[in-house]
Structures are given as C-alpha cells and as structure tokens.
Design a protein around this motif. Structure first.
Motif: not given
Length: 485
Positions: A102, A106, A434, A450, A474, A477
C-alpha cells in the motif's frame, strides 16, 4: 463465504427500501472520496451517515494530508522531493510492519492524488510552516512532519509533506466541507441520522445494508457494491478490551462515533481483520518547547530525538518508557517559543539546580544530572547522542523548568487533564484495490472499505496526515472498484 439464514433473509417487514448502484457507509474523508469517485464513474450513489451531518472524525482533525513526490504545492515553494524519498521516510516512520504494498502505491500516486484533491475543492496555500508543531496556527499550506530529524534525515532526503487547508489549528472541517460540496454537486445522495446495522449478503455477495433511521427500519440495496468507511473503534470499550486493551482509560480522539460498527459488520460477513492492536497516541505537549529541551522518562533518561514528529515520541513515552515523562527546559528555551505556541503555559516546576528540579519531579537526581551533563556535552560539540540537529541543539543553563506530559506524573496541568489521547489504526483487511478480504485472503464479492475501519498504511508508527491521506487515496479506489463491479 457461506450465507446464513440471517444474511439472505428478505427485507424487514415494513422497511423502506432504497436502491443505488453504490452504497457508501460513513461520510468522513474515505467515504466522501469513495462517493465522489463512484459518482464520477457514472454510478448512482447513496451515502449513509450515522450523525446528523457528514464529516466524521475527519472534520475534527488537523486537516493534514501527507503527500509528496513533487506535488504542485511543494514545487511552488521550491521544495524538491521524489517518490523514493517519500516512500523511504514513511516506511521507516510508520514501521515496523507498515504495509509495503500500500505504501508503494500511495507514494507513487501522491502527486496525482494531490491534484485530484485540489480539483475537487481542497486548497493548499503556497506557504510553509517551518518549525515543529502539532498544527500551524495560521493558514500555511505545507508543514514539516519530522522529515528533517534523525534517523529519518539519513534515510531519505528531507522534504516538507504535510499539506493543510487554509485555516489555523483544527482545519479538517475546512477540507471536509469542500469535499462534501463536491460530492453534492456530483449527485451523491447523502442520508444522515442513518445507523447501519448489518450487511445484506445473497449468494455469497454483499448486496446492501440494513439500517435504522430514528428507529425505523431501512434497507439500502447496492446493485454494484458497498463501501464501508465507518471509522475506527476507539469509542467501543468492548472492542478495545478485546483488541487494544492498552488504549482503555485513555482519552479518545474521535467525533464520538468511532464505534467499530463497520469492522464488526464486515467480520459478520466473513471479513478478516489485521493489526487490531495498533493505536496512535498523543500527549499534551508543546512541540516547540520539547525540541529546545530534553524529554526524559521516569529513570531520567532521554530516549528519542526530540526533533522527530511529536506523535512518535508521544507513542514511545506512553507505551514503551517508565513514567513519569517530563520536558526539561531552561529559561531561554521558554522565551524562544512564540507566545501563540506556548498556550500560556508556564513550567509546573522551576529550580536553580537540576538536582532540586529532579526532586520536584520525582526523578532520580543523580541520573537527571548525568543526563543533563551528557546532553550539554553533546550540544557543545555539536554531536548529540540522539542526532538532534544544530538548529535546536544548545547547552541548557539554570534556572531550569519542567513541564509534565501525559505519560505518568500529575493528572492535570494548568487546569487541563494530562491523560494521553489516542485512536485505533487496525481494522478490516483490504488489498491495494480496497477490496475487503476474507480469512483465506480472498476478496468478498461486492464489498470494499477504506479509512480507519481498515488496516491501512500503518505499522507501529504514525505520522499526522497519513490517516486523511490513506483514507482519501484508498477511498477513491474503493469508489472506483464498487462503481465498476
């Protein structure tokens, strides 16, 4: 995932039924960003909020969003940054056990995410707050989050990455109002005062949410997907006792509605949880004071570079050091703090000698005198044992003052409670898209999540701005995934 009779039963008799492509539960930053993305992907969106208005704990936060890699705001201020440096800093500061997959996504997407937030109403002024603080007291759009402090400065080239709305101190409401206005403009329909109770599962797929509105039964059907964005569980003492007992008895940083309901709804549908013991902790300390002095534990020992982000030394003090923990400063150190950042606080104890101060604080006198001697020797040579930079390093001279913290010691200071504060970081296990995962690691059809109801980026560490950053990134997403399902 196996259905149960309660999962697949028809709507409650007399329950009002609402239908949309995507149902979002919770309208903090994760939920509002999910709703916007789903709507912009062409889905009809119903958003449910248990409070009387949207915003959640995000609206009561400092409003920082941790972004880097060369954002437009950074570039406008002449701050050079790379994805690699951002990732290296966060990996160290949020670890151990930060989610590397992640984090990689990110950081790689941070510049685009910055631009998306700006395009959807966020404002980050081209103005830098340049000294340690919890929250700037002006409209600065960028702040440091300890990136210049060792050991992090040796791991990644320092760059200011705390992006902030143009409002002093608690600026989360400003950010959330802008994003909610965008959600409204995109056609998201928000139902407030709706308390989600359970997920509706049919033939192994999540297809909706059962809820109540002032006691009346409601069912919200989702033809494409459901997004959980309900926040953490710091307001649920039963869950704290089970998962994070070290947080019991401490003050709660939330809007009072972080009750873990979304996590338990997901678990009832077969979802796995991850890192439920992890919490963030804060204390009543003045970062500008701390960085100019020494932070010592109950053994009168320094244990960290006082220049790091305040949340890191607060967590270390409360959870890993013997109390009481004190901030030891001198008269010059207090005078150097701008009045607006000192909050009108004077030392709880003051003394001409360090031994006398130790007695007042309940610390071992010989140990505190030795700690001061070693600190001053390092300051004189420019070689601090914990890596404090020359910007803040100088010998401390009598008279000395001591400020208490929330890690042991007095219960109040200047009329304010000194109990440590915190919130939870663990939650539903999700992948980088997610999707909520079950206990075998497989995605649960129709379910995304999320924000703080999930285990996001974090390991044992925390940097402000990573909750709003994680949740919004997220959340987007989750919204796209649910809309495209």
């Amino acid at each position: 995932m196996t259905d149960t009779s309660s999962d697949s039963r028809p709507a409650e008799a007399g329950a009002a039924v609402f239908t949309a492509d995507v149902v979002v539960v919770g309208m903090g930053i994760a939920g509002v960003c999910a709703a916007i993305e789903a709507a912009e992907a062409g889905a009809s969106v119903l958003a449910l909020e248990g409070a009387s208005g949207p915003g959640g704990s995000s609206a009561q936060s400092g409003g920082e969003v941790y972004l880097g890699g060369g954002t437009g705001t950074q570039q406008a201020l002449g701050i050079e940054d790379t994805v690699e440096d951002m990732r290296a800093f966060l990996t160290a500061a949020l670890g151990p056990n930060a989610d590397e997959a992640k984090l990689a996504d990110y950081c790689a997407g941070a510049v685009e995410h910055h631009d998306w937030l700006v395009a959807h109403g966020a404002v980050f002024h081209v103005k830098l707050w340049d000294t340690p603080t919890w929250m700037p007291g002006d409209d600065s759009g960028l702040m440091w989050m300890g990136e210049r402090a060792e050991p992090y400065a040796s791991l990644a080239r320092p760059a200011a990455r705390g992006h902030r709305p143009p409002e002093p101190n608690f600026a989360g409401g400003h950010l959330m109002a802008a994003l909610q206005a965008t959600a409204d403009a995109t056609g998201v329909e928000t139902h407030c005062d709706v308390r989600a109770r359970e997920l509706v599962v049919e033939n192994g797929r999540v297809v909706g949410v059962r809820a109540t509105e002032f006691g009346a039964e409601r069912e919200y059907r989702a033809t494409r997907g459901v997004v959980l964005a309900t926040g953490g569980f710091v307001d649920n003492d039963r869950m704290l006792e089970q998962w994070a007992p070290h947080q019991l008895g401490k003050e709660k940083i939330s809007d009072g509605r972080d009750d873990g309901s979304g996590i338990e709804m997901g678990m009832a549908a077969g979802a796995a949880v991850r890192r439920m013991h992890q919490t963030e902790t804060a204390m009543l300390v003045i970062p500008r004071l701390v960085v100019g002095g020494m932070l010592v534990d109950g053994d009168a020992q320094r244990f960290i570079n006082e220049e790091v982000y305040p949340g890191l030394y607060c967590h270390a003090a409360v959870h890993h050091r013997p109390g009481p923990v004190w901030v030891i400063v001198d008269e010059k150190g207090i005078e150097e703090v701008p009045e607006g950042e000192l909050w009108g606080m004077q030392p709880m104890h003051a003394a001409e000698s360090i031994e006398e101060l130790a007695a007042d604080c309940g610390l071992p006198a010989d140990a505190l005198a030795d700690t001061l001697r070693r600190y001053n020797a390092g300051a004189g040579s420019g070689n601090d044992a914990h890596g404090k930079s020359a910007t803040w390093l100088r010998p401390l001279e009598p008279p000395f003052g001591a400020y208490p913290t929330g890690a042991g010691g007095p219960e109040t200071f200047n009329g304010l409670p000194l109990n440590a504060q915190g919130f939870t970081l663990g939650g539903l296990h999700t992948d980088v898209d997610s999707r909520v995962l079950d206990r075998s690691g497989e995605p649960i059809p129709g379910l995304w999540a999320a924000g703080r109801c999930t285990h996001g980026l974090h390991g044992e560490g925390y940097i402000s701005g990573t909750s709003l950053g994680d949740g919004s990134f997220f959340g987007r997403r989750a919204g796209r995934g649910a809309a495209g399902a």
